[in-house]
Scaffold this motif. Sequence first.
Motif, PDB file in Angstrom:
ATOM      1  N   ARG A  21       1.448  11.205   5.118  1.00  0.00           N
ATOM      2  CA  ARG A  21       0.569  11.572   5.489  1.00  0.00           C
ATOM      3  C   ARG A  21       0.931  12.992   5.095  1.00  0.00           C
ATOM      4  O   ARG A  21      -0.502  13.749   4.171  1.00  0.00           O
ATOM      5  N   VAL A  73      -7.949   9.968   0.494  1.00  0.00           N
ATOM      6  CA  VAL A  73      -8.084   8.608   0.957  1.00  0.00           C
ATOM      7  C   VAL A  73      -6.588   8.145   0.463  1.00  0.00           C
ATOM      8  O   VAL A  73      -6.595   7.450   0.181  1.00  0.00           O
ATOM      9  N   LEU A  74      -6.390   7.737   2.481  1.00  0.00           N
ATOM     10  CA  LEU A  74      -5.110   6.591   2.404  1.00  0.00           C
ATOM     11  C   LEU A  74      -5.595   5.307   3.136  1.00  0.00           C
ATOM     12  O   LEU A  74      -6.225   4.677   4.132  1.00  0.00           O
ATOM     13  N   ASP A  75      -4.910   3.974   2.345  1.00  0.00           N
ATOM     14  CA  ASP A  75      -5.525   2.843   3.147  1.00  0.00           C
ATOM     15  C   ASP A  75      -4.053   2.038   4.014  1.00  0.00           C
ATOM     16  O   ASP A  75      -3.897   1.772   2.756  1.00  0.00           O
ATOM     17  N   LEU A  76      -3.761   2.948   4.665  1.00  0.00           N
ATOM     18  CA  LEU A  76      -2.453   2.416   5.423  1.00  0.00           C
ATOM     19  C   LEU A  76      -2.434   1.425   6.282  1.00  0.00           C
ATOM     20  O   LEU A  76      -3.418   2.059   7.406  1.00  0.00           O
ATOM     21  N   PRO A  77      -1.591   0.988   6.591  1.00  0.00           N
ATOM     22  CA  PRO A  77      -1.415  -0.214   7.832  1.00  0.00           C
ATOM     23  C   PRO A  77      -1.180   0.572   9.095  1.00  0.00           C
ATOM     24  O   PRO A  77      -0.061   1.716   8.487  1.00  0.00           O
ATOM     25  N   THR A  78      -1.880   0.204  10.417  1.00  0.00           N
ATOM     26  CA  THR A  78      -1.125   0.900  11.533  1.00  0.00           C
ATOM     27  C   THR A  78       0.536   0.922  11.124  1.00  0.00           C
ATOM     28  O   THR A  78       1.077  -0.560  11.951  1.00  0.00           O
ATOM     29  N   ASP A  96       4.435   6.771   7.572  1.00  0.00           N
ATOM     30  CA  ASP A  96       3.443   6.516   7.395  1.00  0.00           C
ATOM     31  C   ASP A  96       3.769   8.383   8.039  1.00  0.00           C
ATOM     32  O   ASP A  96       2.033   8.998   7.448  1.00  0.00           O
ATOM     33  N   ALA A 119       1.024  -1.102  -0.059  1.00  0.00           N
ATOM     34  CA  ALA A 119       0.004   0.321   0.263  1.00  0.00           C
ATOM     35  C   ALA A 119       0.970   1.644  -0.067  1.00  0.00           C
ATOM     36  O   ALA A 119       0.224   2.223  -0.787  1.00  0.00           O
ATOM     37  N   GLU A 122      -0.341   7.310  -6.656  1.00  0.00           N
ATOM     38  CA  GLU A 122      -1.852   7.701  -6.416  1.00  0.00           C
ATOM     39  C   GLU A 122      -1.003   9.533  -6.070  1.00  0.00           C
ATOM     40  O   GLU A 122      -1.471  10.189  -7.103  1.00  0.00           O
ATOM     41  N   CYS A 141       0.280   4.195  -2.895  1.00  0.00           N
ATOM     42  CA  CYS A 141       0.363   4.687  -2.526  1.00  0.00           C
ATOM     43  C   CYS A 141       0.551   6.722  -2.901  1.00  0.00           C
ATOM     44  O   CYS A 141       0.533   7.479  -3.777  1.00  0.00           O
TER      45      CYS A 141
END
Length: 659
Positions: free
Chosen positions: A308, A289-294, A304, A268, A275, A272
């Motif tokens: 962001r 819209v960010l679909d990132l793991p914790t 991270d 991801a 994108e 990202c």
Amino acid sequence: MARPTTGPTRLTPPPWLTAGLKPADTPVPRAAVARAAVALSAPLAAGLALGQPAYGALVSMGALSGVIGDTADAYRMRIFNIAVPQLFGAVGVTLGTLVFGQGWLAVAVLTVVALVSGMISSIGAVASVSGLLLLLNAVVGAGLPMPDPWWKAPVLLTLGGLFVLLLTLLGWPFRRAAPERTAVAATYRSVAALYEATGTAAYDEQRQAVTACLNQSYDLILARRARQHGRTPSLVRLLSQLNVVIPLVEAAPAAHLRAQLYGPIPAAVPACVRELADAVEEGRTGAPVLDLPTPERPAEKAVDHALRHAAAVVHTAGTEPHPASPAKGDAVDDRLGRPAALRIRARRATRAALLSEASWRYGLRLALCIGLAQALVSLIAVPRSYWVALTVTFVMKPDFGSVFSRAVLRALGTAAGLLLAALVLAEVPRGWWDVPVMCVLAALIPAFSAKGYAFQTAAITPVILLLSDTLNQQGFALVMPRLYDSLIGCGIALIAGYLLWPESWHSRIGDRLADAVSDTAAYVTRAFAADGDQGARVRARRKLYRDLSTVRSEFQRALTEPPPTGTRAAAWWPLVVAVERIVDATTAARIRVDHGAAPPDPAEVAAVERELRELAEGIRESETLVEVRSDLPGDENGVLAPLRQEVRGARAIAGPDLR
């Protein structure tokens, strides 16, 4: 006992001799191909239509200079890259025309012009092309009969260059900042590829690609911003989007270390970043819209946070500050510093050219070779021409690469180009047929130039021959004398410009690397200083990577030299890679500290700096590599452990010879 042979011995040339004969894997610039075809053929057609083919040939010669100099991407930079060298070219052809057939006076004037050309080449890219056209046109003016009065030739040549500029600027109203936007988007895509390469052997190569993209993007945008800061919102926004990619680049070394220890990073992350590249190129805004793991580990938190922040800035409309900006209200924080005013940069460049030892050395070498070549043409009663000095000009251009390899490639490229020219001169009737032939040959110049120097020479040679034949009407009889002239010019460059200068084949290629190692030591100290300025640290790191990119280019150029220079460069090459890895490890450690890891003991930092300064001193004092055992104690679980490992590896390659 004799060693068994596995087959017949093959006689193959050494790699340093054949490296330039491999075409570069680069795309053909279609727009440049079309532009060159029109720029060189249209003046010929106009000259024939007006009954003045010689005038058309001179305009086409000026257009050829413009095509060669059109190497920039941004439109405003292309204006300088084409227009400024044309002024120097006009001065050169004027001086050459005034001393045409003047014997010793021609020799003296061209020698002085060569000295100036070599000295100003060290200033920068535009000055380099300007110096080339100054000398090139002076040689042509002193070797070919020009129309009277004296001012007609420079005017016609300048018209050709301005015609290329006009063709170049036709797309400006439609594209404007498109080259800059494309460059910034390409930087984001190179960062995405970098994250995909974390934890693999491809990481180092991809990091070099990111450095090249960043250099190009900052050069494009800062060159335009010098006079437009605060007045062009689209440009300010692009600079903001480029600046926020820096934290992503800084976090990459930490992500690379994390991937080596715990496995590849989530897919991801690079997705990202890609994108974001699409959003930059398309100018899209809106809530990201960010679909990132914790994130859990310090490296993951750094990636991270940087991702962001970049997404917030990229998707923000306009140039107003975004609350997520770490610059606290300044979304256009310039990570490299605003360029100085033009007059200040001009004054610095002039002072550097006049006081630099390298500048005088290059100028004197070029002047010696041009003086010998012009003396041969002007004073000895042999059927020689301006082509001898022309060959020396291209081969000896000091900032364009290895003199030795360029001489060899020039001879081979000229032979191939003359073969093509012979076919044209023998089979194609002169007159209106010159126009379609020139259209095809001119299109080959940008297409072949992208492949390498030998290919560029092969493309330019028939064009110059056809244009010069329009001026002196010698036809097929031009071919063989030009081959002899080229070989003589290459011989002069090899003997007077290479073998007679011991620095050419006994050069200390490690001096620039030693400076980079010293800067790396200072960067280590700055990175972990208690009161360190983050902006200053980022600028120092960017400068260091840019300098290392230059060092890498110089070493790659040295690899094409014959022994011993090429052999020594190959031996020192692993140390160049080791220093780059040290900078990466330093950045990774700093990022981990910024995101929760325990800071290192100041004594550990001082020990690393001391080892690096000793390494730099050893590089300066040693002609050969000497292995040094390095004892760097410290916390093996601390953030500096990978850095100490890289420093030990570099010290195992080279150090001061104390035996």
